[in-house]
Design a protein around this motif. Structure first.
Motif, PDB file in Angstrom:
ATOM      1  N   GLU A  69       0.834  -1.207   0.000  1.00 26.16           N
ATOM      2  CA  GLU A  69       0.000   0.000   0.000  1.00 26.16           C
ATOM      3  C   GLU A  69       0.865   1.251   0.000  1.00 26.16           C
ATOM      4  O   GLU A  69       0.557   2.240  -0.679  1.00 26.16           O
ATOM      5  CB  GLU A  69      -0.928  -0.009   1.210  1.00 26.16           C
ATOM      6  CG  GLU A  69      -2.056  -1.029   1.107  1.00 26.16           C
ATOM      7  CD  GLU A  69      -2.841  -1.159   2.403  1.00 26.16           C
ATOM      8  OE1 GLU A  69      -2.507  -0.432   3.369  1.00 26.16           O
ATOM      9  OE2 GLU A  69      -3.781  -1.987   2.455  1.00 26.16           O
ATOM     10  N   GLU A  72       2.435   1.809  -3.445  1.00 31.78           N
ATOM     11  CA  GLU A  72       1.490   2.314  -4.442  1.00 31.78           C
ATOM     12  C   GLU A  72       1.112   3.775  -4.219  1.00 31.78           C
ATOM     13  O   GLU A  72       0.664   4.445  -5.141  1.00 31.78           O
ATOM     14  CB  GLU A  72       0.217   1.452  -4.435  1.00 31.78           C
ATOM     15  CG  GLU A  72       0.439  -0.020  -4.712  1.00 31.78           C
ATOM     16  CD  GLU A  72       0.810  -0.308  -6.146  1.00 31.78           C
ATOM     17  OE1 GLU A  72       0.755   0.630  -6.974  1.00 31.78           O
ATOM     18  OE2 GLU A  72       1.157  -1.462  -6.447  1.00 31.78           O
ATOM     19  N   ASP A  73       1.298   4.275  -3.000  1.00 34.52           N
ATOM     20  CA  ASP A  73       0.889   5.644  -2.671  1.00 34.52           C
ATOM     21  C   ASP A  73       2.038   6.614  -2.968  1.00 34.52           C
ATOM     22  O   ASP A  73       2.980   6.726  -2.185  1.00 34.52           O
ATOM     23  CB  ASP A  73       0.481   5.738  -1.198  1.00 34.52           C
ATOM     24  CG  ASP A  73      -0.186   7.054  -0.854  1.00 34.52           C
ATOM     25  OD1 ASP A  73      -0.102   8.005  -1.669  1.00 34.52           O
ATOM     26  OD2 ASP A  73      -0.779   7.157   0.228  1.00 34.52           O
ATOM     27  N   GLU A  74       1.956   7.309  -4.084  1.00 34.03           N
ATOM     28  CA  GLU A  74       3.021   8.209  -4.510  1.00 34.03           C
ATOM     29  C   GLU A  74       3.198   9.397  -3.564  1.00 34.03           C
ATOM     30  O   GLU A  74       4.221  10.085  -3.600  1.00 34.03           O
ATOM     31  CB  GLU A  74       2.723   8.734  -5.925  1.00 34.03           C
ATOM     32  CG  GLU A  74       2.700   7.664  -7.005  1.00 34.03           C
ATOM     33  CD  GLU A  74       4.098   7.196  -7.385  1.00 34.03           C
ATOM     34  OE1 GLU A  74       5.061   7.916  -7.056  1.00 34.03           O
ATOM     35  OE2 GLU A  74       4.215   6.119  -8.001  1.00 34.03           O
ATOM     36  N   ARG A  75       2.187   9.659  -2.709  1.00 35.35           N
ATOM     37  CA  ARG A  75       2.289  10.792  -1.786  1.00 35.35           C
ATOM     38  C   ARG A  75       3.237  10.502  -0.624  1.00 35.35           C
ATOM     39  O   ARG A  75       3.680  11.419   0.062  1.00 35.35           O
ATOM     40  CB  ARG A  75       0.904  11.140  -1.224  1.00 35.35           C
ATOM     41  CG  ARG A  75      -0.111  11.571  -2.290  1.00 35.35           C
ATOM     42  CD  ARG A  75      -1.495  11.614  -1.694  1.00 35.35           C
ATOM     43  NE  ARG A  75      -1.906  10.293  -1.203  1.00 35.35           N
ATOM     44  CZ  ARG A  75      -3.050  10.050  -0.578  1.00 35.35           C
ATOM     45  NH1 ARG A  75      -3.908  11.037  -0.358  1.00 35.35           N
ATOM     46  NH2 ARG A  75      -3.340   8.828  -0.161  1.00 35.35           N
TER      47      ARG A  75
END
Length: 207
Positions: A69, A72-75
């Motif tokens: 997870e 996948e979270d570019e932030r």
């Protein structure tokens, strides 16, 4: 490639791959018909990473889910991602209601401050080190900075080397793989080398 080829190249069964897709560890393939999906090298790389985390790192699916997870979270920054991986990996040691443990945890916190290391208060490694301090003291091996200094020096040098291997401007996926390989797999390398070196030192002195 089709899922059968992905299975052959990854060494995992089709059923295992489908399980990882259902659990959200692996993205779905590109649908090309009602009964067929296509997969690419990114799926193969992810499967190899998952296999390494499970087989060598012995991580449960839930821990890998948290890591995926974050990937996948570019932030999420790389430092946050690294922390997510470390905290997911654990080990998560329960803090007992024990004055000896609390004293050991205070010693660990003081050590981290003295070293000037930027480590989160909730780092699982703090509790792990505290439990180790308690066990050593109960066995009659009180902890001193002199005893710790070689381990601190070695740990710092290894950590600097590992983080230094992350290339500036490298694709995020590659950077993530480098961080996870350093955190999970090279930790096993370090443990194995330590034991080999101990056996060698024992043979030289007592053999």
């Amino acid at each position: 490639m089709q899922i059968s080829e992905l299975s052959d190249r990854s060494g995992l069964t089709v059923q295992t791959i489908k399980f990882y897709i259902r659990e959200g560890l692996l993205p779905k393939g590109s649908v090309v018909s009602a009964t067929r999906a296509e997969y690419d090298h990114r799926h193969l790389e992810r499967l190899r990473l998952i296999s390494a985390l499970r087989e060598v790192g012995d991580l449960p699916v839930a821990a890998i889910q948290r890591i995926v997870e974050a990937i996948e979270d570019e932030r999420i920054s790389l430092h946050e991602l690294f922390g997510t991986a470390q905290y997911a990996i654990g080990p998560h040691v329960a803090a007992p209601h024990d004055p000896h443990w609390r004293a050991a945890r205070q010693d660990v916190d003081a050590l981290v401050r003295e070293l000037g290391w930027a480590v989160g208060d909730r780092s699982p490694a703090r509790d792990l080190l505290a439990h180790t301090f308690v066990a050593l003291r109960r066995l009659g091996f009180p902890i001193t900075l002199t005893d710790l200094r070689p381990y601190v020096k070695a740990a710092a040098e290894v950590a600097d080397h590992e983080i230094g291997r992350v290339a500036d401007g490298a694709p995020r996926a590659r950077t993530v793989h480098t961080l996870l390989v350093s955190t999970v797999l090279y930790e096993q390398v370090l443990t194995a080398l330590h034991r080999l070196a101990q056996e060698n030192a024992s043979a030289r002195r007592f053999g």
